[in-house]
Design an enzyme around this catalytic site. Sequence first.
Site, PDB file in Angstrom:
ATOM      1  N   ASP B 527     -50.763 -63.057   5.944  1.00  0.00           N
ATOM      2  CA  ASP B 527     -49.552 -63.891   6.381  1.00  0.00           C
ATOM      3  C   ASP B 527     -49.717 -65.057   7.072  1.00  0.00           C
ATOM      4  O   ASP B 527     -50.874 -65.285   7.187  1.00  0.00           O
ATOM      5  CB  ASP B 527     -48.912 -62.625   7.514  1.00  0.00           C
ATOM      6  N   ASP B 722     -49.304 -59.657  11.054  1.00  0.00           N
ATOM      7  CA  ASP B 722     -49.068 -59.220  12.677  1.00  0.00           C
ATOM      8  C   ASP B 722     -47.640 -59.262  12.880  1.00  0.00           C
ATOM      9  O   ASP B 722     -47.514 -58.540  13.745  1.00  0.00           O
ATOM     10  CB  ASP B 722     -49.351 -60.671  13.368  1.00  0.00           C
ATOM     11  N   ASP B 726     -44.202 -57.469   8.512  1.00  0.00           N
ATOM     12  CA  ASP B 726     -45.167 -57.314   7.929  1.00  0.00           C
ATOM     13  C   ASP B 726     -45.440 -55.726   7.710  1.00  0.00           C
ATOM     14  O   ASP B 726     -46.328 -55.203   6.887  1.00  0.00           O
ATOM     15  CB  ASP B 726     -46.708 -57.806   8.310  1.00  0.00           C
TER      16      ASP B 726
END
Lengths: 65, 855
Positions: B527, B722, B726
């Site tokens: 990410d 995080d 996600d």
Amino acid sequence: MEALYLLVPMSVIVVFFTIWLFFRASDSGQFDDLVGPAMRVLQDDDSVQQHAAAPVSSKKTKRSS
Amino acid sequence: MMDALSASFAAQDLPCFHCGLPVPPGSTWSVRVADSTRAMCCPGCEAIARTIVDNGLADYYLSRDGYSANGAKTVLVPEELQLYDAPEVIRKYTTGCDAPASESASRDALFCVDGIRCGACVWLIERRLATVAGIETFNLNVATGKLHVRWNGDSCKPSDILLALREVGYLAYPFDAAIHDVHLQRAGKALFRQLFIAGLSMMQVMMYAVPVYLATDGTLEADMETLMRWASLLLTIPAVLYSAQPFFAGAWRDLRHRILGMDVPVALGIGAAFGGSVIATLSGSGDVYFDSVTMFIFLLLCSRYLEFLARKNASSALDKLQSALPAAATRLPMYPANRDPETVPATRLLEGDVLLVKPGEAIPADSVVLEGRTEIDLSLLTGESKPQARQPGDMLEGGAINASQPVVVRVTRAAVDSTLSRLVKLIERAGQQKPALSMWADKVAAWFVAALLLLALLVFCAWQWIDLARAWPIAIAVLVVSCPCALSLATPSALAAATDRLLRQGVLLLQPHVLETLHRTTHMVFDKTGTLTGGKPALRDVAILGTADRTVCLQIANALEASSAHPLAHALIEAACQESAHASTMFADKVKSMAGKGIEGRIDAARYRIGSAAYVEEITGIPLHDTPADDATSVYLGSEQGWLARFDIADQVRDDALEVIRHVQRLGKQVILLSGDGQGITTSIARELGIASAYGECLPEDKLRFVQELQGKGAIVAMVGDGINDAAVLRAADVSFAMGSGAALAQTHADAVLLAGRLSAVVDATRAASQTMAVIRQNLAWASLYNAIAIPAAAVGWLNPWLSGIGMSLSSAVVVVNALRLRRIRQPGVVVTSASDADALPHSVRASVSARIGA
């Protein structure tokens, strides 16, 4: 060689005495902290030692049960 | 150290006098110690050094033999420490306060103390505690880092004790003896005693055995030999009855569960050898094997003890995490008059309290929704993986996680009854799983043992034909020499050592399969925000698109984002607070947030939206003519009247991101960047880091679909993320990491948490994974080789029982010692972060982390 008839049973008794001694020492918390006492003995003034509590390991085990 | 003391103060080229880290240029922190001014690297070290000197404890610096722990982490937070003073919290970790008139009673508690490095630390802690009023007695166990304190409830509070320790630079947490490793500690003590008794008994029995071995015919009288046998028998009894208990208990447990564990042949071997020897002693004919029995027990206990030490180290690091601050809740005491929040321990919540629960946070107690619609994630409580919708009037289960919107809730049941009991269950559930590799090894070991028992029986029968006298010792030798232990120990001991080492490097493994899967990973998906970048984006620029000025726009943004946990929201809130001297007077109600899009809310009867251009355009109704900067995230603000502003929020790439990407690429794994941010900024970050495939503007569903498609093509995907967005993809990935600073929701769905917030911990984990797999392969190879040679050798009668005992114990020790190599961190220059990093985590993280760790 005859002495062995006395010495062998004595050695057995000594071992059992050692086992008893070891259990007593272990119960009193002797082996709980093998690091701290070596550090403390090098310090010059012992004023805090009198303030500190006696080993509390036996209490600890009671607490948790 | 004395030289350093007498050296004169030279401003910037000396390291920090307290912790030894370099002093940053231009800093002015210093303390006068022993008549000269000493430079300090940070206000934390300065505060600690000053307290030490002010308390007349400057001698500490004379007698220490290394630098102290850095002070930055112990910077004082009295408000947080006061959470420990709440009666409900105190009850959890102290004794002596159960009586109703408890206030005046003396209490005692165990605290974990972090950062003890030398004798001077012990001296300093004891000196400082001696000056705290109300403390009756204390006892510091240096080996375990546990401090036992008894204090008077009237004149002293737990926070005073913790504060006193923090003032002199040591982090301490209450240690909850009820849940934690008391069991392990007691087991360790028992094992130590059993080892001692077995050793003593072995040495003494050997004294009687050696003369018998050495004696030539006629030199040893028959009477003497009988006496020696009886003495050996007496001394073997404690070893068999006391020291061998773990093996007999293990064998009995295995047999009762109808499985053949590794303890079965061990117990059979000990029993057969001892039984045979007793019969030989009583009847006065045949061989005795007391020396072999005691030696076997002793050596086997040695390898058990080694294994225990490895496990204990792993759990002591977990303890420190678990004993972190109690879970906190955000209470709105004045609701509905105003919404000033206050932080209280979750255990202190009472029926009727009104709380604010932000997205990503755990719900601290059973409650009912007053305001806001949201979805909650019950997967940890019930296993239900689909988020459940909740609206005003609905129940919220304590311990579930708020997945989408901030909600205001009213507590319906005091937390003590519900949430905590559930959390305990969660802890148990998380700790029960075993990695597939271990289960496989156990299964193989069971077959191995079955085959072995059969073989021993066959050998016994065969030798009855060949040589009746040797049948018994050879059957014993076969039982004893085989080493299913090496097989059974190979995997778990390697995994335990690796888990421990990773924890010290700041990686908490929550699922047992992480290391196995990570080793096989083909793709690694990152990410962007908060993962590759620092996660602390800052407002760079405001472009005015409408009539309102910059300050007004910021205030509106602040009001809308006030209850969001998104990092972009933090940047806006921070900027708004900095720019306007007095607090904002704007409040937004009817706030609604759309994951991945933005937030809508009403301020003074006008509807505003903040978020992506497309989302805001739905409300303004005017097409946007704007060219946002492509290396920053643009957040738009608009109302029904039209566009207001564009906020450019830029985020710094983490220092270690480039190194991590390079490392992963060198390992031959594909690196992919998936981000919810705009394509422009995603591409620019990807270019900077040398990532070939980068996809921006991914909604949570897009990320999930992307990963599932990869998996469909046979890829094994690791995911690092995080945020709340996600969570789904973290669960879907084969192995996933959540940042320690990220949302609780992400962490509960991840397989591992990077506690220290260092991205390079991913590299540590991959390195540990490949080393672990290598060690497991070595161990299994050794176990097979050893057994393939030793068992036939014993069966044809080349080994006597005592040689077999040595061989088998050495083989176990080889396996355990080989596994313990994993605990050493070989990478020079990598900062080894201690478990005290737990303190750097926000409450919610710590709470959820503590909830996930098995005891």
